[in-house]
Design an enzyme around this catalytic site. Structure first.
Site, PDB file in Angstrom:
ATOM      1  N   ARG A 122       0.849  -1.196   0.000  1.00 52.44           N
ATOM      2  CA  ARG A 122       0.000   0.000   0.000  1.00 52.44           C
ATOM      3  C   ARG A 122       0.878   1.237   0.000  1.00 52.44           C
ATOM      4  O   ARG A 122       1.027   1.932   1.010  1.00 52.44           O
ATOM      5  CB  ARG A 122      -0.959  -0.044   1.187  1.00 52.44           C
ATOM      6  CG  ARG A 122      -2.083  -1.030   0.952  1.00 52.44           C
ATOM      7  CD  ARG A 122      -3.180  -0.927   1.954  1.00 52.44           C
ATOM      8  NE  ARG A 122      -4.398  -1.535   1.449  1.00 52.44           N
ATOM      9  CZ  ARG A 122      -5.502  -1.702   2.169  1.00 52.44           C
ATOM     10  NH1 ARG A 122      -5.545  -1.282   3.415  1.00 52.44           N
ATOM     11  NH2 ARG A 122      -6.572  -2.262   1.638  1.00 52.44           N
ATOM     12  N   GLN A 127      -1.312   2.363  -5.845  1.00 55.09           N
ATOM     13  CA  GLN A 127      -2.743   2.529  -5.571  1.00 55.09           C
ATOM     14  C   GLN A 127      -3.628   2.022  -6.707  1.00 55.09           C
ATOM     15  O   GLN A 127      -4.677   1.430  -6.467  1.00 55.09           O
ATOM     16  CB  GLN A 127      -3.045   3.999  -5.280  1.00 55.09           C
ATOM     17  CG  GLN A 127      -2.580   4.453  -3.912  1.00 55.09           C
ATOM     18  CD  GLN A 127      -2.921   5.911  -3.633  1.00 55.09           C
ATOM     19  OE1 GLN A 127      -3.296   6.654  -4.535  1.00 55.09           O
ATOM     20  NE2 GLN A 127      -2.778   6.327  -2.393  1.00 55.09           N
ATOM     21  N   ASP A 130      -4.183  -1.825  -6.537  1.00 60.68           N
ATOM     22  CA  ASP A 130      -4.622  -2.365  -5.253  1.00 60.68           C
ATOM     23  C   ASP A 130      -5.997  -3.025  -5.375  1.00 60.68           C
ATOM     24  O   ASP A 130      -7.034  -2.373  -5.232  1.00 60.68           O
ATOM     25  CB  ASP A 130      -4.644  -1.236  -4.222  1.00 60.68           C
ATOM     26  CG  ASP A 130      -4.916  -1.724  -2.810  1.00 60.68           C
ATOM     27  OD1 ASP A 130      -5.251  -2.905  -2.635  1.00 60.68           O
ATOM     28  OD2 ASP A 130      -4.789  -0.905  -1.876  1.00 60.68           O
ATOM     29  N   SER A 133      -8.354  -2.787  -2.218  1.00 60.53           N
ATOM     30  CA  SER A 133      -9.100  -1.536  -2.069  1.00 60.53           C
ATOM     31  C   SER A 133     -10.257  -1.452  -3.053  1.00 60.53           C
ATOM     32  O   SER A 133     -11.374  -1.077  -2.689  1.00 60.53           O
ATOM     33  CB  SER A 133      -8.158  -0.338  -2.247  1.00 60.53           C
ATOM     34  OG  SER A 133      -7.265  -0.236  -1.169  1.00 60.53           O
ATOM     35  N   TYR A 230      -2.651  -1.236   7.747  1.00 64.54           N
ATOM     36  CA  TYR A 230      -3.586  -2.180   8.343  1.00 64.54           C
ATOM     37  C   TYR A 230      -3.616  -2.012   9.864  1.00 64.54           C
ATOM     38  O   TYR A 230      -2.685  -1.487  10.467  1.00 64.54           O
ATOM     39  CB  TYR A 230      -3.192  -3.621   8.006  1.00 64.54           C
ATOM     40  CG  TYR A 230      -3.276  -3.954   6.543  1.00 64.54           C
ATOM     41  CD1 TYR A 230      -4.489  -4.272   5.951  1.00 64.54           C
ATOM     42  CD2 TYR A 230      -2.133  -3.956   5.751  1.00 64.54           C
ATOM     43  CE1 TYR A 230      -4.573  -4.581   4.607  1.00 64.54           C
ATOM     44  CE2 TYR A 230      -2.201  -4.258   4.401  1.00 64.54           C
ATOM     45  CZ  TYR A 230      -3.427  -4.579   3.827  1.00 64.54           C
ATOM     46  OH  TYR A 230      -3.497  -4.879   2.497  1.00 64.54           O
TER      47      TYR A 230
END
Length: 376
Positions: A122, A127, A130, A133, A230
């Protein structure tokens, strides 16, 4: 070079790892694209739509991956089928490597360069790759709709000539990507929303969406987030304090949506049987972590259960319940992962790149990821 996209074989999996848009872009990069027959049907992408975008349709798995240089899927090639791929092929998918070590070993034995997309770090540069996400965003949205479907009352306040309907009170447990989207969706539906998370950094995000933040604010909470974004496993003392606060708050709620996950570990237990009993009849709990052991003690994977008038929803694979959109996003994540490593129609991974190093599981017949490789 040839990219193969396979048909998913796992129960409740309706997504596909390619879209007409990504097929066109792969073709533009110089790849041939082969799709296993029927791969996109459950995601409203029939063979004809994928073929029109430039893909060739293969009759079965062996025909699709037998000579492919890259294999794309959502859940990954099954362990028993890994030997059908040619040695050295790259395999990109979700893998669930902590729970399925035998599959990782099968990929190594088959000589695959297997990537676990859930291991993509991350960082800002990653991004757009990902998948956790992109899929969690949809899961958070869908969880609120599922809650609304099982809740026997309205979400917003309604003032009518016959009287006033009070707004629903919704609590989101876990303010990561899924939780934040659930907060936004519940607010749009008119609910009064509160949220909890062990990470103090989530407070500002929750409040920016109009939710009330509920947590034990102490010294341990200030260091409750990993460098990867996280939540950390908290101490027993902190868990006890948080549980007492949650129990008090939960008894006043109509709906609870739980989203808390810890990579590589069972989902933390947030709602006990006693907490369920404290909720009013007609309340609803949606457990998005049910496949990882569940945030609610009484949730069951793939089932909807009722305990003392409280409905507990445990749908499996919630992103797949929005298969069309989930597939488009997942396919784009894979494209973004591959594209930086393509030059003149040839895929050549930079093995020193941080994203590649952290997501690579197997290479040259061995398990190479430090999170999985046995200690020497």
């Amino acid at each position: 070079m040839k990219i193969a996209v396979i048909r998913e074989r796992r129960e409740a999996e309706k997504r596909v790892a390619a879209s007409p848009d990504t097929i066109k872009k792969y073709k533009g990069l110089g790849f041939d694209v082969v799709i296993e027959a029927g791969a996109g049907e459950a995601a409203a992408l029939p063979d004809s739509a994928l073929e029109a975008a430039g893909a060739t349709i293969a009759k079965d798995l062996k025909a699709a991956i037998g000579d492919a240089d890259v294999i794309l899927s959502v859940q990954g090639v099954e362990a028993k089928d890994a030997k059908l791929a040619k040695k050295g092929a790259a395999q990109l998918s979700l893998v669930n490597p902590f729970a399925e070590p035998e599959r990782v070993q099968a990929y190594a034995d088959a000589g695959l360069a297997a990537f676990a997309m859930e291991f993509v770090p991350r960082i800002t540069r990653a991004q757009s790759m990902d998948v956790l996400s992109s899929q969690s965003n949809l899961a958070g949205y869908k969880s609120v709709l599922d809650a609304a479907a099982h809740y026997g009352r309205a979400f917003p306040m309604m003032m009518t000539a016959a009287g006033t309907v009070p707004p629903a009170k919704v609590m989101i447990m876990g303010a990561g990507v899924a939780g934040l989207q659930a907060i936004a969706t519940a607010k749009r539906l008119g609910a009064i929303v509160s949220a909890t998370d062990v990470r103090l950094a989530a407070k500002e995000q929750v409040e920016s969406l109009g939710g009330k933040f509920v947590m034990v604010d102490d010294e341990e909470a200030k260091a409750a987030e990993t460098s990867g974004g996280y939540a950390k496993e908290m101490s027993d003392a902190y868990k006890a304090k948080q549980a007492a606060l949650i129990a008090e708050t939960l008894a006043k709620q109509d709906i609870a949506i739980t989203t808390a996950l810890i990579p590589g570990r069972p989902a933390p237990r947030l709602i006990t049987a006693e907490m369920v009993k404290s909720m009013r009849p007609g309340s609803v709990i949606v457990d998005l972590a049910v496949e990882a052991g569940g945030n609610c003690e009484l949730s069951k994977p793939g089932e909807i259960v009722e305990v003392g008038g409280v409905t507990i929803v445990g749908y499996r694979n919630v992103p797949s319940r929005l298969a069309a959109d989930a597939s488009l996003l997942f396919a784009k994540n894979l494209l973004n992962f591959i594209t930086p490593h393509v030059k003149d129609g040839v895929l050549a991974f930079d093995w020193d790149d941080q994203i590649i190093k952290e997501s690579l599981l197997t290479k040259d017949g061995a398990i190479v990821n430090p999170r999985l490789a046995p200690a020497s």
